[in-house]
Design a protein around this motif. Sequence first.
Motif, mmCIF file in Angstrom:
data_model
loop_
_atom_site.group_PDB
_atom_site.id
_atom_site.type_symbol
_atom_site.label_atom_id
_atom_site.label_comp_id
_atom_site.label_asym_id
_atom_site.label_seq_id
_atom_site.Cartn_x
_atom_site.Cartn_y
_atom_site.Cartn_z
ATOM 1 N N THR A 151 43.983 29.299 39.695
ATOM 2 C CA THR A 151 45.347 29.508 40.129
ATOM 3 C C THR A 151 44.928 30.592 38.913
ATOM 4 N N TYR A 152 45.856 31.557 39.539
ATOM 5 C CA TYR A 152 46.428 33.203 38.702
ATOM 6 C C TYR A 152 47.038 32.627 37.782
ATOM 7 N N ASP A 153 46.690 33.133 36.400
ATOM 8 C CA ASP A 153 47.704 33.224 35.184
ATOM 9 C C ASP A 153 48.194 34.843 34.902
ATOM 10 N N GLU A 155 49.858 36.316 32.904
ATOM 11 C CA GLU A 155 50.446 36.527 31.482
ATOM 12 C C GLU A 155 49.211 37.161 31.494
ATOM 13 N N THR A 156 47.178 36.737 30.824
ATOM 14 C CA THR A 156 46.734 37.071 30.497
ATOM 15 C C THR A 156 45.475 37.780 31.650
ATOM 16 N N ASP A 157 46.374 37.818 33.226
ATOM 17 C CA ASP A 157 45.530 38.328 33.860
ATOM 18 C C ASP A 157 44.141 37.616 34.008
ATOM 19 N N GLU A 158 44.092 36.449 34.327
ATOM 20 C CA GLU A 158 43.190 36.254 34.785
ATOM 21 C C GLU A 158 42.996 34.228 35.515
ATOM 22 N N ILE A 159 42.009 34.557 36.040
ATOM 23 C CA ILE A 159 41.907 33.283 36.835
ATOM 24 C C ILE A 159 41.391 31.761 36.444
ATOM 25 N N VAL A 160 42.396 30.522 35.748
ATOM 26 C CA VAL A 160 42.180 29.216 35.888
ATOM 27 C C VAL A 160 41.157 28.552 36.541
ATOM 28 N N VAL A 240 38.766 26.437 33.003
ATOM 29 C CA VAL A 240 37.844 27.496 32.945
ATOM 30 C C VAL A 240 38.817 29.325 32.983
ATOM 31 N N ARG A 241 38.117 29.897 32.018
ATOM 32 C CA ARG A 241 39.132 31.357 32.745
ATOM 33 C C ARG A 241 37.939 32.346 32.708
ATOM 34 N N VAL A 242 38.440 32.898 33.896
ATOM 35 C CA VAL A 242 37.877 34.182 34.544
ATOM 36 C C VAL A 242 38.400 35.695 34.973
ATOM 37 N N PRO A 243 37.999 36.496 34.831
ATOM 38 C CA PRO A 243 38.363 37.837 34.980
ATOM 39 C C PRO A 243 39.500 38.097 36.458
ATOM 40 N N ARG A 244 40.434 38.082 36.207
ATOM 41 C CA ARG A 244 41.391 38.086 37.725
ATOM 42 C C ARG A 244 39.721 38.798 39.075
ATOM 43 N N THR A 245 39.494 39.767 38.522
ATOM 44 C CA THR A 245 38.361 40.486 39.304
ATOM 45 C C THR A 245 37.232 38.990 39.129
ATOM 46 N N ASN A 246 37.067 38.419 38.800
ATOM 47 C CA ASN A 246 35.821 37.658 39.111
ATOM 48 C C ASN A 246 36.193 37.057 41.141
ATOM 49 N N LEU A 247 37.112 36.959 41.371
ATOM 50 C CA LEU A 247 38.018 36.728 42.522
ATOM 51 C C LEU A 247 36.516 37.802 43.605
ATOM 52 N N LEU A 248 36.067 36.754 44.290
ATOM 53 C CA LEU A 248 35.263 38.051 45.862
ATOM 54 C C LEU A 248 36.726 37.771 46.300
ATOM 55 N N ASN A 249 36.611 39.161 46.580
ATOM 56 C CA ASN A 249 37.773 39.392 46.983
ATOM 57 C C ASN A 249 38.166 39.835 48.619
ATOM 58 N N ARG A 250 37.448 39.576 49.534
ATOM 59 C CA ARG A 250 37.087 41.021 50.600
ATOM 60 C C ARG A 250 37.913 40.411 51.610
ATOM 61 N N GLY A 252 41.027 38.419 51.085
ATOM 62 C CA GLY A 252 41.547 37.923 49.951
ATOM 63 C C GLY A 252 41.751 37.816 48.750
ATOM 64 N N ASP A 253 42.999 39.281 48.226
ATOM 65 C CA ASP A 253 43.177 39.982 46.638
ATOM 66 C C ASP A 253 44.643 39.127 45.848
ATOM 67 N N ILE A 254 44.269 39.463 44.920
ATOM 68 C CA ILE A 254 45.098 38.823 43.843
ATOM 69 C C ILE A 254 45.677 40.884 43.553
ATOM 70 N N ASP A 255 46.512 41.222 43.459
ATOM 71 C CA ASP A 255 46.975 42.809 42.908
ATOM 72 C C ASP A 255 47.049 42.438 41.754
ATOM 73 N N ALA A 256 47.511 44.149 41.124
ATOM 74 C CA ALA A 256 47.354 43.804 39.757
ATOM 75 C C ALA A 256 49.348 43.412 39.568
ATOM 76 N N HIS A 257 49.819 42.781 40.133
ATOM 77 C CA HIS A 257 51.204 42.331 39.856
ATOM 78 C C HIS A 257 51.282 41.420 39.942
ATOM 79 N N GLY A 258 50.084 40.309 40.439
ATOM 80 C CA GLY A 258 49.561 38.766 40.661
ATOM 81 C C GLY A 258 50.055 38.706 42.219
ATOM 82 N N ALA A 259 50.446 39.598 42.917
ATOM 83 C CA ALA A 259 50.381 39.364 44.975
ATOM 84 C C ALA A 259 49.287 38.890 45.526
ATOM 85 N N TYR A 260 49.412 38.113 46.191
ATOM 86 C CA TYR A 260 48.635 37.962 46.827
ATOM 87 C C TYR A 260 48.490 38.749 48.034
ATOM 88 N N THR A 261 47.736 39.507 48.465
ATOM 89 C CA THR A 261 47.309 39.801 49.794
ATOM 90 C C THR A 261 46.013 39.567 50.415
#
Length: 637
Positions: A151-153, A155-160, A240-250, A252-261
């Motif tokens: 789950t993207y948070d 507030e902290t720009d992390e994935i839980v 467990v929290r990991v940075p947003r950039t840990n999503l393997l995003n080829r 499906g991605d989450i942009d800097a504003h938290g939007a899914y693309t």
Amino acid sequence: MSTLSTALRTAIDGRWAHVREEARSELEPTRFAPPTEELTLEEYRARVAQQLRELATTGHPARGLSKDVGGEGDFGASVTAFEMLGHADLSLLVKAGVHWGLFGGAVANLGTQRHHTAYLPRILSAELPGCFAMTETGHGSDVQSLQTTATYDPETDEIVVNTPSVAARKDYIGGAARDGRLAAVFAQLVTEGESHGVHCVLVPIRDENGEPMPGVSIGDCGAKAGLRGVDNGRLSFDHVRVPRTNLLNRYGDIDAHGAYTAPIENPTRRFFTMLGTLVRGRISVAGGAGAATRTALTLAVTYAGHRRQFAAPGGEEVRLLDYRAHQRKLLPPLATSYALMFAQNELVSAMHDVQSSGGDPDPHAQRELEARAAGIKAVATAHASATIAVCREACGGAGYLAVNRLPALKADTDVFTTFEGDNTVLLQLVAKGLLTDYRDTFGNLDTLGVARFAARQFAGSVIERTAARGLVERLVAAAPGRDAQDAVLDRGWQCALFDEREQHLVDTLALRLRRAAEPGADAFAVFNDAQDHVIAAARAHVDRVVLEAFVAGVDACTDAAARAMLDRLCDLHALSTIEADRGWFLEHGRITPARSKQVTATVNGLCAQLRPHAQELVDAFGIPAEWLGTELVAPLE
Ligand SMILES: Cc1cc2nc3c(=O)[nH]c(=O)nc-3n(C[C@H](O)[C@H](O)[C@H](O)COP(=O)(O)OP(=O)(O)OC[C@H]3O[C@@H](n4cnc5c(N)ncnc54)[C@H](O)[C@@H]3O)c2cc1C
């Protein structure tokens, strides 16, 4: 080795023969051979972990990565080298497959530049041991229903990453129990309260000291039936929290504003596209199964060639392989192993071409590759389980001793029918692929006539796709009439039977499943009711593809003696397959009872013809002596 064995080896080594040769000499068989002494679980795991690091120094793993991410981009070579490792220790094969193939494959195929730069060099060198954490205790085959959440948070720009229940615990995960540091975790991705389906997130599971990371619970699956050198374990994540950039995003991605693309909007299509990029794992398992089967056959055939039991009246004690029952045990599976080797070579070649084409592969070629991989994996691993069990029995008590490898071969390959896709589920995938294709072409098939037509067209269009199709059609056209006395040894007659069985099964399946589209129908019940039919259709399809690969292999062989031998082996493979399903052929009026008996008599005759060459046929597999070093291959003085 005899000239015949050498020529046969050239025929079956295929497009990456040089890689097989290299593996035979440079993989240093003694270094990667299975253990010769009994080891504790921990000793075995430590041994395999060390062998993995040594394997990294051979340079083989770099072949599996494309050039733009620092590899050599020789995918066919990579899978072929992996297959050769299947003659050595299967624990090492699986450990390597999980680390480089599954974990490395996820990072390479599902990730983007930032992941490639950050991780691939250390994955290649095995400095960063990884896990592929897809399966959960509650969901194995049904990956779309995984329950772990990511789950993207904002507030902290992390994935839980969280494990909501025991059923959502990651289970059987290779590398989790002892060595893994980073896991590619498959989870339902949630942003802004909306779920986007299964995606993959990189989660560190251990620190530099090997201790679990905060919030990560690690369990050990403990002793297994086989693959004792692989540390399968369980993983649970407590927010467990990991940075947003840990999503393997080829995909499906989450942009800097938290939007899914996502480049692919339809979630189901996106999910299957993601999984499709991982097809190489399935192809590799089929290859490993083939190698293990050839090892078992080499041991059993060699043993049967010198082991004597009972004397013929007034004569010498008889070698096991001179008994018809023993020939029946070993020679038809040997012929089928040749068939599957040709089919595997074709599959690897197709995979190499599709994945080397640059950019996104042609969707049609990709879908065809996935269906072919699913089918060959299911059939090759089932063949491995059945054949290795027969080889064990064929060596009597000696076959039961650990020192003679067969017990480990049997135990280690048993699970090949389950992982990288359960075989029953895979065969359904093959059949669904066939039916989807024809639905795409003909819409909802609203009249019986259209359904029949579509089924035939569909079967026809699939049939055209194998390499040997033109040749097979000529052979079928020239086949003697159904009643001709010598028909059973005619390749066209054999191919026609395989074609007709597939065509009939797919045709009638299409008709049956059409009911699912009727108003008020319970589509699930209709499909479920026909599941045995679904599997039979898929199986018949794969049988035909495998036979045609053998036909192409015989046709391409330029050495006259080897070609003649392959021709006999192809007869034995085709006729023993027909014999095994003769109930169906008789029920459907495709052969008469007299013809059925003739098939059996001809299989016996072929066993007798091939018996004097059995040793040459297994020598042609070219398995290094160090990997066969057992008492079974050495005759008693
Ligand atoms: C040694 C080992 C190593 C593994 N390594 C990994 C790893 O590294 N990473 C990872 O993610 N996973 C791994 N796995 C998990 C493996 O991929 C799964 O076990 C596999 O996908 C099957 O899932 P399951 O065990 O839940 O069986 P299930 O899916 O529950 O299947 C059980 C039975 O039900 C049948 N069945 C299921 N669905 C249907 C259906 N629709 N129709 C008819 N029959 C059906 C199957 O044919 C099978 O006989 C490993 C497993 C083992 C044993």
